[in-house]
Design an enzyme around this catalytic site. Sequence first.
Site, PDB file in Angstrom:
ATOM      1  N   ASP A  42      48.430 129.069 -35.621  1.00 23.65           N
ATOM      2  CA  ASP A  42      48.382 129.949 -33.745  1.00 23.65           C
ATOM      3  C   ASP A  42      49.754 130.226 -34.386  1.00 23.65           C
ATOM      4  OD1 ASP A  42      47.748 130.047 -31.549  1.00 23.65           O
ATOM      5  OD2 ASP A  42      48.939 128.446 -30.929  1.00 23.65           O
ATOM      6  N   TYR A  82      53.106 133.470 -32.076  1.00 22.10           N
ATOM      7  CA  TYR A  82      53.296 133.400 -30.548  1.00 22.10           C
ATOM      8  C   TYR A  82      53.804 135.074 -30.937  1.00 22.10           C
ATOM      9  CZ  TYR A  82      57.108 131.879 -27.956  1.00 22.10           C
ATOM     10  OH  TYR A  82      58.545 131.679 -27.269  1.00 22.10           O
ATOM     11  N   HIS A 106      53.864 136.596 -22.982  1.00 19.69           N
ATOM     12  CA  HIS A 106      54.412 135.158 -22.945  1.00 19.69           C
ATOM     13  C   HIS A 106      55.092 134.650 -23.762  1.00 19.69           C
ATOM     14  CE1 HIS A 106      53.310 130.809 -24.014  1.00 19.69           C
ATOM     15  NE2 HIS A 106      52.971 130.755 -25.414  1.00 19.69           N
ATOM     16  N   ARG A 158      65.581 128.816 -22.214  1.00 13.42           N
ATOM     17  CA  ARG A 158      66.600 129.684 -23.202  1.00 13.42           C
ATOM     18  C   ARG A 158      67.416 130.759 -22.333  1.00 13.42           C
ATOM     19  NH1 ARG A 158      63.212 129.352 -27.663  1.00 13.42           N
ATOM     20  NH2 ARG A 158      62.281 131.202 -27.109  1.00 13.42           N
ATOM     21  N   GLU A 211      46.044 127.107 -23.325  1.00  7.40           N
ATOM     22  CA  GLU A 211      46.513 128.129 -23.883  1.00  7.40           C
ATOM     23  C   GLU A 211      45.704 129.482 -24.187  1.00  7.40           C
ATOM     24  OE1 GLU A 211      49.040 128.162 -27.412  1.00  7.40           O
ATOM     25  OE2 GLU A 211      51.176 127.975 -24.786  1.00  7.40           O
ATOM     26  N   GLU A 234      43.751 132.664 -25.360  1.00 11.12           N
ATOM     27  CA  GLU A 234      44.132 133.117 -26.558  1.00 11.12           C
ATOM     28  C   GLU A 234      42.777 133.891 -27.558  1.00 11.12           C
ATOM     29  OE1 GLU A 234      46.522 131.194 -30.096  1.00 11.12           O
ATOM     30  OE2 GLU A 234      47.182 129.851 -28.640  1.00 11.12           O
ATOM     31  N   ASP A 260      43.240 126.824 -26.720  1.00  9.89           N
ATOM     32  CA  ASP A 260      44.946 126.233 -27.409  1.00  9.89           C
ATOM     33  C   ASP A 260      45.244 124.748 -26.658  1.00  9.89           C
ATOM     34  OD1 ASP A 260      46.256 125.172 -29.930  1.00  9.89           O
ATOM     35  OD2 ASP A 260      47.693 126.445 -29.541  1.00  9.89           O
ATOM     36  N   ARG A 262      52.633 119.899 -23.348  1.00  6.07           N
ATOM     37  CA  ARG A 262      53.990 120.440 -22.588  1.00  6.07           C
ATOM     38  C   ARG A 262      55.333 119.670 -23.193  1.00  6.07           C
ATOM     39  NH1 ARG A 262      52.502 125.991 -24.452  1.00  6.07           N
ATOM     40  NH2 ARG A 262      51.375 126.533 -23.025  1.00  6.07           N
ATOM     41  N   GLN A 294      55.285 118.634 -26.492  1.00  2.25           N
ATOM     42  CA  GLN A 294      56.159 119.052 -27.546  1.00  2.25           C
ATOM     43  C   GLN A 294      57.697 119.799 -27.277  1.00  2.25           C
ATOM     44  OE1 GLN A 294      54.311 123.312 -26.337  1.00  2.25           O
ATOM     45  NE2 GLN A 294      55.185 124.732 -27.484  1.00  2.25           N
ATOM     46  N   TYR A 305      59.361 119.574 -30.705  1.00  3.81           N
ATOM     47  CA  TYR A 305      59.542 120.288 -31.134  1.00  3.81           C
ATOM     48  C   TYR A 305      61.080 121.132 -32.292  1.00  3.81           C
ATOM     49  CZ  TYR A 305      62.016 124.104 -28.550  1.00  3.81           C
ATOM     50  OH  TYR A 305      63.046 124.624 -27.652  1.00  3.81           O
ATOM     51  N   LYS A 362      50.280 120.229 -29.940  1.00  2.00           N
ATOM     52  CA  LYS A 362      48.910 121.014 -30.224  1.00  2.00           C
ATOM     53  C   LYS A 362      47.605 120.382 -31.145  1.00  2.00           C
ATOM     54  CE  LYS A 362      51.705 124.480 -28.950  1.00  2.00           C
ATOM     55  NZ  LYS A 362      51.169 125.363 -27.618  1.00  2.00           N
ATOM     56  N   THR A 386      42.508 121.934 -29.478  1.00  2.00           N
ATOM     57  CA  THR A 386      41.290 123.315 -29.868  1.00  2.00           C
ATOM     58  C   THR A 386      39.987 123.886 -29.217  1.00  2.00           C
ATOM     59  OG1 THR A 386      43.406 124.031 -30.712  1.00  2.00           O
ATOM     60  CG2 THR A 386      42.005 125.302 -30.554  1.00  2.00           C
ATOM     61  N   THR A 406      49.565 132.811 -26.718  1.00  2.00           N
ATOM     62  CA  THR A 406      49.331 132.888 -25.871  1.00  2.00           C
ATOM     63  C   THR A 406      48.984 134.326 -25.018  1.00  2.00           C
ATOM     64  OG1 THR A 406      49.602 130.922 -24.481  1.00  2.00           O
ATOM     65  CG2 THR A 406      49.835 131.957 -23.221  1.00  2.00           C
ATOM     66  N   GLU A 442      53.028 129.209 -17.451  1.00  4.42           N
ATOM     67  CA  GLU A 442      54.284 130.515 -16.814  1.00  4.42           C
ATOM     68  C   GLU A 442      53.612 129.912 -15.543  1.00  4.42           C
ATOM     69  OE1 GLU A 442      52.133 131.881 -20.712  1.00  4.42           O
ATOM     70  OE2 GLU A 442      53.399 133.805 -19.936  1.00  4.42           O
TER      71      GLU A 442
END
Lengths: 414, 414
Positions: free
Chosen positions: A124, A126, A131, A140, A197, A199, A229, A233, A236, A240, A249, A253, A345, A359
């Site tokens: 997968d 990113y 996204h 962050r 997600e 995708e 996917d 959250r 995660q 992560y 994850k 899927t 995503t 999101e």
Amino acid sequence: MPLMKSWVASANSPTTDFPLNNLPYGVFSVAGGPRHLGVAIGDMVLDVTALTSSHLPFMAQALSDPRGWNGVMEAGPELWARFRKVITSLLSETYEDVGALRDQLHPICDVDLHLPFKVSEYTDFYAGKHHAVNVGTMFRGPENALPPSWLHIPIGYNGRASSVVLSGTDITRPWGQLKGADDTMPRFAPSERFDIELELGAIVGTPSQGPISVDQADANIFGYVLLNDWSARDIQAWEYQPLGPFQSKATATTISPWIVTKAALEPFRCATPNREVELLPHLRDTSPMLYDIDLTVALAPSGGEVQTIARTNYNEMYYSAAQQLVHHTTSGCPMRVGDLLGSGTISGAEKDARGSLLELSWGGNEPITLDDGQVRSFLHDGDRVVLRGVARGSGFRVGFGECSGTLVPAADPM
Amino acid sequence: MPLMKSWVASANSPTTDFPLNNLPYGVFSVAGGPRHLGVAIGDMVLDVTALTSSHLPFMAQALSDPRGWNGVMEAGPELWARFRKVITSLLSETYEDVGALRDQLHPICDVDLHLPFKVSEYTDFYAGKHHAVNVGTMFRGPENALPPSWLHIPIGYNGRASSVVLSGTDITRPWGQLKGADDTMPRFAPSERFDIELELGAIVGTPSQGPISVDQADANIFGYVLLNDWSARDIQAWEYQPLGPFQSKATATTISPWIVTKAALEPFRCATPNREVELLPHLRDTSPMLYDIDLTVALAPSGGEVQTIARTNYNEMYYSAAQQLVHHTTSGCPMRVGDLLGSGTISGAEKDARGSLLELSWGGNEPITLDDGQVRSFLHDGDRVVLRGVARGSGFRVGFGECSGTLVPAADPM
């Protein structure tokens, strides 16, 4: 390119996902019978395994592969083209000897569909910038939204092939370790922030070992499926760092049942966006490598109507599947037929063009309101999610069908 | 438990890895012939596929599985025990009818060994505390060495099954994106910080879906191999945020050719260390779940002597393979026969007990000096690395054989 007409009437409708221009590949069975390879045409599926001796003797072994389309992929691009030419001819409105073929046409609504190929490994990425900026901003702050390497490599991680399921499979809300910011200890409980997600999945059709070029990577891709996917959250967030997503994850899927071939998508090629930083030579575009595919996410609460909650387009990606595959090979990683590469995503710039609830609800701080007044930050038990994708031609469309799944309550553990 | 004596003389030596107490499982061929399943005994391999009709008719299908030992694993734990009992009896010194068996014994040095099973998916963990503290201290300082979740879950990430190779396979130095701290742009070049990781790999022998208990997880493990997770530290540093290692770990992972069964390791069970923070109930130890296995890393420069550069023990792990497998299943992730779980790098508390060059050379700042005066921070082209593992009984040892690979220069890309 105009609509290519077929003697299968439903294939000539401007609203079918499966005109003669498309011819996507699936695996089906009738009334519990054996699994055969099929090609969708309008609202029918043509049993190509049954046509082996009469029309396709040159690919007998591939058409009886119990794994699905892996054998066809392994037979190589020359056979992919030859097969496609034969099927296009057989289903064209000018084909005369349709009698025997009619017996091998089944209404799609009457058959059981299965995974169209055996997934060798699942990766997968990113690689959608909206996204990555959205998620990075939430986690962050806007100054550090994009990780330092983001503009230089399509960041990816290995997923779990065993968790790939077919559209329509119920998804059980997962258990996992959860820890709130103010908790002193984690607890083991069902996920409370279960998400989707949106995708597109690219399927590797030709194996390789060692770094390959962008053009070779593009040639090695067999086709595409829609891909959801599912992502926990809260699991995660706790797991992560520093090695990436793992159990968050691994629940499932979902992929759509029909492989839309690269050949069918050719007329819809479009370029990746302008580069903010020039890519290193091995990753640079050599031609238009994305596709203009309209994508939607729809949600139906338990007992409620389906409604679209996001609209975007595959042309929003920053990196193409070919560039992702190039990066995947750089260290010498052996790529195999049946490897599945999730795009990451796909979100657009607008708020309603975001491909995840994380999101759309901005981390749960701005829940979305459904037509019936219900609100959603993350999925509720009973919610059904439906992804769709359509490339629009002149008077026809090349569609992916539906990629759906319903969330069912967490099971008692152990 | 004392040495169990065999009529195969070399199996009674106190220095063989493969006494009757061990009976590890491999796949071999003779002079380019078909691949057969074999059991190592002393310096010989017993062709058990050839014994199908005479001694093992109850497992005919499993013994002719082209994938290796997957079919035996799929046949389930009752058959594992029955098979082991038969082979133990056939090779015991009290067995009388050894004539026909002698024809099915081949010197290991005369056969070609192959991967002992088809790896379904490969997961790598980060479950040795000395390693995690060492690496975390180098990257984030001693105050933030352990990630917040480290004492609560065995952190893991999905690796790449296609990159798993057999001991003895040459490893080609990988290319990748590298970026020094003072560089403004990354460059595409061969890795300059190519490393090893000393690990033990657990093989899942029984499938599951949904959270399982520690006891069930322990029962589901079939056996263990030595594992070297080759790692490009410079590629890893640039790529690993925020989704974890990807191409830095995809060049190759080497495993030893013989599966040492859980049954053979039973006498060597030992407990995990005291917990600094109590684990949540689903991950708690229920019995001794580690094994007392002495491990060594040896390095031979091109044309030079092999010398041991690290000594440690599998009992240094914080999490057992059973606990790793439990965590792997929590979200509903389907586990399949042939899944391979890397323990994570096994390092002890002392400086010479570290299982990677990253730690042994402290990030390259304290290169180690070999007997011939050469220094090493990371691997040089031509270096051969040999992992060994031995559980020590009274007058015998249960060993893993050798897990080795030689680094060869980077190839020209594309």
